[in-house]
Write a protein that holds these residues in place. Structure first.
Motif, PDB file in Angstrom:
ATOM      1  N   GLN A 158     102.854 -54.831  16.065  1.00  0.00           N
ATOM      2  CA  GLN A 158     102.231 -53.622  16.621  1.00  0.00           C
ATOM      3  C   GLN A 158     100.888 -53.261  15.962  1.00  0.00           C
ATOM      4  O   GLN A 158      99.918 -52.987  16.671  1.00  0.00           O
ATOM      5  CB  GLN A 158     103.253 -52.478  16.549  1.00  0.00           C
ATOM      6  N   PRO A 159     100.771 -53.259  14.609  1.00  0.00           N
ATOM      7  CA  PRO A 159      99.506 -52.805  14.008  1.00  0.00           C
ATOM      8  C   PRO A 159      98.299 -53.706  14.331  1.00  0.00           C
ATOM      9  O   PRO A 159      97.169 -53.293  14.102  1.00  0.00           O
ATOM     10  CB  PRO A 159      99.783 -52.837  12.496  1.00  0.00           C
ATOM     11  N   VAL A 181      96.264 -58.174   6.266  1.00  0.00           N
ATOM     12  CA  VAL A 181      95.580 -57.071   6.945  1.00  0.00           C
ATOM     13  C   VAL A 181      96.596 -55.996   7.338  1.00  0.00           C
ATOM     14  O   VAL A 181      97.673 -56.311   7.849  1.00  0.00           O
ATOM     15  CB  VAL A 181      94.833 -57.598   8.193  1.00  0.00           C
ATOM     16  N   ALA A 182      96.256 -54.731   7.079  1.00  0.00           N
ATOM     17  CA  ALA A 182      97.201 -53.644   7.358  1.00  0.00           C
ATOM     18  C   ALA A 182      97.196 -53.280   8.842  1.00  0.00           C
ATOM     19  O   ALA A 182      98.248 -53.157   9.457  1.00  0.00           O
ATOM     20  CB  ALA A 182      96.877 -52.429   6.516  1.00  0.00           C
ATOM     21  N   ASN A 183      96.008 -53.107   9.399  1.00  0.00           N
ATOM     22  CA  ASN A 183      95.967 -52.827  10.837  1.00  0.00           C
ATOM     23  C   ASN A 183      94.594 -53.157  11.413  1.00  0.00           C
ATOM     24  O   ASN A 183      93.637 -53.403  10.679  1.00  0.00           O
ATOM     25  CB  ASN A 183      96.353 -51.375  11.148  1.00  0.00           C
ATOM     26  N   GLY A 217      92.368 -52.909   5.329  1.00  0.00           N
ATOM     27  CA  GLY A 217      93.331 -53.404   4.348  1.00  0.00           C
ATOM     28  C   GLY A 217      92.774 -53.327   2.952  1.00  0.00           C
ATOM     29  O   GLY A 217      91.746 -52.669   2.707  1.00  0.00           O
TER      30      GLY A 217
END
Ligand SMILES: Cc1cc2nc3c(=O)[nH]c(=O)nc-3n(C[C@H](O)[C@H](O)[C@H](O)COP(=O)(O)OP(=O)(O)OC[C@H]3O[C@@H](n4cnc5c(N)ncnc54)[C@H](O)[C@@H]3O)c2cc1C
Ligand code: SF4
Ligand code: SF4
Lengths: 205, 428
Positions: free
Chosen positions: B205-206, B322-324, B338
């Motif tokens: 999803q992110p 990577v976070a989003n 990130g």
């Protein structure tokens, strides 16, 4: 340094990871971190932390005991659970953050004057009194946390919200004198006492 | 189809990708009878959708051609396409497979002239290009397809298009009365080589694969390099067709993640390193590649390849999951957020396009096998005695590159040969 803190330093000497595993809630998960960084990148308050979660986990492994326990970092956690749902290793990061904060407090080496910590303490003292949160006293104590003059300013700034809560029945003026309690208040106190005994026994062992 | 001879000494190969082809050839070239059951209209599997192979950067078409010639020349091999094993009973030395064959509506008269396609109007998503483009309702799966024979999509049957196609064919190759067929085939041993499928990137999803146009998957990126592919061999952004020179690769997209696939897919680090060379091949010094990784897994001899890419000043490595990703609405650029774990630097990096190095998962779901097999947690087939005379080859056994897939196929062929040899001895 508190006795407990000196005792722990003695006991674990060079192995802070072991200390965390044995004494911090969910601490046994720390070694599972693979340093991917997604937790740090996902934290909405991340930019304000001295050491985001994945850095804290590395510092624990590197034995940076004082730097970790005296840090304000884990006190910044708002329990949004963003990191926890994204961690590819399923570390219960949020719980570990609170576990570290709690452990530092037990040892008496938590950062002084950190506002989240102060609020947490106020909240707890308030709750532990009657078994229910007294919103009015919590608010009053919170506003006056930083001195009388500042408190008046904050209270006036928040007056609108307070009035709204009063009108909708969320805030009762009666709370000023005593306030509502759980049905069995002495039972509640006994329960808290027992829980504290169990917790002490766990840490002291 | 009734002329197919299958006995307890026959080896059934399920899946005709590079692994299935290899296993079939190994067995057939020492004289065993082999039947290949391939679900799609042509054999070759996923490697036919790759532009180049790591580590040598040669073209897969070359190896395909050699293998196809070996297969065509070998009378011991029968290939059934558009076929699936719906049931499998028995044990080592004595299996019976039920095979369902879907109608192709085109018979062996087809010369692949393409006259049918030129008159058909319906256009359908082209799975060979991961649905990035369309093909006609009468189509050749791809240029290297074997058998080189057109297919009429079931969607156009009983429409005007079908009649038009039939009328256009000069060789009487179109047979609109073809029906689904079911065969029962005997076999002594089975090589299971149904391969892999890419992890569904939209589940992460992110990363916004389903929301952000310029976030694509690694398998789609491969298709962009094919001169006959959906972009005619150009590296361009889906949103506006602009050349994508500043490209980010995100490793472990779905792999090594207990929320998605637990395993390391093993090939995707090398795939991204290889794909970084595509960007420099296209844009030379204007190429600007960033690879976001947890750790680069270029196993054993692949390390040379990694070192070479690392020396390229146009490729940057960022140690970070990577976070989003969010989209810059003004220019369509994906923005990656990130923390770079080396130095704990927070970033918000903008790129022209993002390629998600998606993981590999088994193409057959855990509960969809026609016979009970010992599988691992991820659904790959274990090497286990409980599986009797059924041996996994290639990516149905594990996430493997072609070299290792082919080794695994050879090993499985050898095990299958031993089983049918035992049958032959017993039957005298
Ligand atoms: C982005 C990317 C790039 C890659 N690049 C390289 C590279 O450069 N070099 C390299 O060595 N490797 C590369 N690989 C890995 C390579 O694609 C695999 O190693 C290879 O495809 C494995 O072949 P296979 O035959 O095992 O599986 P597949 O190629 O998946 O073949 C399986 C076959 O079985 C058929 N099938 C599926 N289900 C059934 C069924 N139920 N019944 C009958 N048939 C069925 C399929 O239609 C297919 O034909 C890459 C992978 C990715 C994701
Ligand atoms: S997300 Fe999990 S594995 Fe990644 S750095 Fe944070 S705690 Fe470690
Ligand atoms: S090969 Fe690389 S990108 Fe693929 S899952 Fe393993 S570590 Fe991640």
């Amino acid at each position: 340094m508190s006795n407990l803190n000196t005792g722990m330093v003695e006991k674990y000497r060079n192995n802070f990871l072991n200390e965390v595993e044995a004494n911090v809630e969910e601490g046994e998960w720390v070694k599972m971190c693979m340093q991917c960084g997604v937790c740090s990148g996902s934290c909405p308050l991340g930019p304000y932390w001295d050491h985001p979660p994945q850095e804290l986990f590395m510092m624990i492994r590197a034995g940076k005991r004082e730097e970790v326990l005296e840090s304000t970092s884990m006190w910044m956690c708002t329990s949004c659970y963003n990191c926890l749902v994204r961690c590819p290793r399923e570390l219960p990061i949020t719980h570990i953050m609170h576990g570290l904060a709690h452990y530092a407090t037990r040892l008496g080496i938590e950062p002084k004057g950190q506002p989240t910590r102060q609020f947490a303490q106020l909240f707890w003292d308030n709750l532990a009194k009657n078994g229910r949160v007294n919103e009015l006293w919590l608010g009053v104590n919170l506003y006056f946390m930083n001195g009388f003059v500042n408190g008046i300013k904050v209270a006036m700034g928040m007056a609108g919200i307070g009035l709204g809560m009063y009108k909708s029945g969320r805030l009762s003026i009666k709370e000023l004198i005593g306030g509502h309690t759980v049905k069995d208040k002495s039972g509640f106190k006994a329960m808290i006492k027992k829980a504290q005994e169990l917790e002490s026994a766990r840490v002291d062992k | 189809m009734s002329d197919i001879v299958a006995t307890n000494q026959t080896i059934l190969v399920v899946g005709g990708g590079i692994s299935g082809m290899t296993a079939a050839l190994e067995a057939a070239e020492i004289g065993k009878q082999v039947i290949v059951i391939e679900k799609s209209p042509s054999i070759g599997g996923r490697v036919t959708r790759l532009y180049k192979y790591f580590p040598k950067l040669c073209f897969p078409t070359c190896g395909q051609e050699i293998n196809q010639r070996r297969m065509a020349a070998n009378p011991n091999i029968t290939v059934l396409t558009m076929a699936e094993v719906t049931d499998l009973q028995g044990d080592a030395g004595n299996y019976t497979a039920t095979v369902k064959i879907s109608p192709r509506y085109v018979n062996a008269n087809c010369t692949a002239c393409g006259d049918c396609a030129s008159v058909v109007e319906a256009e359908l998503d082209d799975p060979h290009n991961y649905n990035m483009s369309k093909h006609k309702g009468a189509y050749l799966p791809h240029n290297m397809a074997m058998p080189k024979r057109y297919v009429l999509a079931p969607e156009i049957i009983a429409t005007d298009d079908a009649e038009k196609a039939k009328a256009a064919c000069k060789f009487d190759a179109i047979d609109l009365d073809m029906q689904e067929e079911t065969l029962e085939l005997k076999a002594g041993a089975v090589v299971w080589a149904t391969g892999w499928r890419p992890f569904d990137a939209a589940k992460i999803q992110p990363y916004g694969y389903d929301r952000i146009d310029n976030v694509i998957s690694s398998v789609e990126f491969e298709r962009m390099m094919d001169p006959f592919g959906p972009t005619g061999g150009k590296l361009v952004r889906p949103s506006d067709g602009k050349e994508a020179k500043n490209i980010a690769f995100i490793q472990c997209a779905g792999s090594r993640d207990r929320n998605y696939l637990k395993h390391c897919s093993r090939i995707c680090c090398m795939a991204s390193l290889k794909q970084s060379t595509y960007v420099t091949e296209k844009f030379g010094d204007e190429a600007d590649v960033s690879i976001y990784y947890i750790d680069i897994r270029a196993i054993d001899r692949f390390d040379n390849f990694y070192q070479r890419v690392k020396e390229n000043p146009n490729v940057t490595f960022i140690k970070s999951k990577v976070a989003n990703i969010v989209e810059n609405k003004k220019n369509g650029n994906p923005v990656l957020n990130g923390v770079n774990v080396e130095g704990y630097h927070r970033y918000a990096n903008e790129h022209d396009m993002v390629v998600l190095a998606v993981g590999m998962q088994p193409s057959v779901d855990k509960n969809a096998f026609p016979i009970e097999l010992k599988l691992n947690d991820e659904g790959f087939i274990e090497s286990d005695e409980a599986n009797g005379g059924i041996f996994a080859a290639g990516c149905s056994a594990d996430a493997l590159d072609v070299n290792r897939a082919v080794q695994s196929a050879t090993a499985s062929a050898l095990k299958a040969i031993q089983v049918v040899n035992r049958v032959a001895q017993a039957e005298g």
